[in-house]
Design an enzyme around this catalytic site. Sequence first.
Site, PDB file in Angstrom:
ATOM      1  N   HIS A 325     -46.797  29.491 117.123  1.00 18.34           N
ATOM      2  CA  HIS A 325     -45.547  30.163 117.509  1.00 18.34           C
ATOM      3  C   HIS A 325     -44.663  29.295 118.403  1.00 18.34           C
ATOM      4  O   HIS A 325     -45.094  28.231 118.896  1.00 18.34           O
ATOM      5  CB  HIS A 325     -45.847  31.487 118.217  1.00 18.34           C
ATOM      6  CG  HIS A 325     -46.589  31.351 119.521  1.00 18.34           C
ATOM      7  ND1 HIS A 325     -46.008  30.880 120.673  1.00 18.34           N
ATOM      8  CD2 HIS A 325     -47.889  31.636 119.854  1.00 18.34           C
ATOM      9  CE1 HIS A 325     -46.877  30.886 121.659  1.00 18.34           C
ATOM     10  NE2 HIS A 325     -48.045  31.329 121.184  1.00 18.34           N
ATOM     11  N   CYS A 343     -53.307  29.699 121.570  1.00 17.45           N
ATOM     12  CA  CYS A 343     -52.414  29.542 120.429  1.00 17.45           C
ATOM     13  C   CYS A 343     -51.948  28.091 120.299  1.00 17.45           C
ATOM     14  O   CYS A 343     -52.108  27.277 121.210  1.00 17.45           O
ATOM     15  CB  CYS A 343     -51.193  30.441 120.581  1.00 17.45           C
ATOM     16  SG  CYS A 343     -51.577  32.205 120.439  1.00 17.45           S
TER      17      CYS A 343
END
Length: 417
Positions: A325, A343
């Site tokens: 992301h 992440c």
Amino acid sequence: MNDTPRIRTVVSCTVLAVTLTAGATACAGSDGHPLSAKPYDAAEQISFNAPAQGKKADPDKALEITAKGDEGRITDVTAVDATGHHLAGELTADGQRWRSTGSLTAGGRYTVKVATENEGGAPGTRTFTFETAPAERALVVKFGPEAGTYGVGQPITADLSLPVKGKAARAVVERALKVRSTPSVEGAWHWVDDEKLHFRPKEYWPTGTKITVTGNLAGVKVGDKLYGGESKPLNLTIGDRVEAIADAGSHHMTVRRNGEVINTIPVTTGKPGFSTRNGIKVVLGKEYFVRMRSTTVGIAAGSSESYDLPVYYATRVTWSGEYVHAAPWSAGSHGVANVSHGCVGMSTGNAAWFYKTVRPGDIVQTINSYGDTMDTFGNGFGDWNLSWDKWRQGSALLGDAKSPTAPADIARLRPSI
């Protein structure tokens, strides 16, 4: 002529349903030579364990046909259901009794043709039809994902409406689940647990593959009082081979399409204590906006590690909240250091490009991280982290049917940055 009756055993399938109807034929000739005579009606010569008129047969009970008295014998029996599948059976050596050895199909309709001969060798025949009662418990299979186009790493899933535990019952189910592809590939089902199977090829799906998945369980006996139900077929198409490799050591992600590098992106991955999982993951979905809160992954609000952030261009790779992301707040660490909570973060522009480039089923692999290896099952699709030999061991037909079980406590929809 030979007095030994012919024993006929036919390939079995599934059968069910009993409703009687009769068909007759003409009388035998009077010259005593059966080869020159039309078969006589053998209705009075045989008996059949059919239910009463208007009732249906119990599919758990064998079909039996018996010759009456000593005036003749049964020479052959053929029982076929409405789909053309033959019911296996065995005729006694004296021709006095035929009994099915295969399982009847639940909710089926059979046509039974019985051939006989009398003491003089004249041939007789009789045709019956019967139906079997529908199953009290039906095992329904739901295939996934939804119809559409996916990446080369997409496994096929089969969710069962009821648990199936025994190896023999699992083999019945697995044998009925058909995966056909063009081009053809070597592949196998793997039992994740009692109610779920995954199918994957030995290698990634070839680009452009067309896949059809069907379940041929309807009416098939799976276990005690358990029969298969109808399943909706599934059609899939495989798109380009898109692979993203995030190197936690070099802090860069390399993206390839059909073997050609199309982008190299500076990234940050999980910092110590929150290291990104190593191994092969499969894109599960894409969310333009996700609100990521540390409390959803067990980090207390107000602690030095807490966060509450709006996140854009989020590509999900685990159910527990690992994404690729946009992370503009850590721009100074992209390509330099690992500072995320697990992440793969990158600039907003690169995240938007990645978001638009990949689709569900595409490969995202992390290497050189200090994190554990991606779970095989339960937190997304870690199927490709299992060797082919170990994958085959999870098949009831190819292996020992032993496989890892999906963790029961995995929380879905837990985003971590």
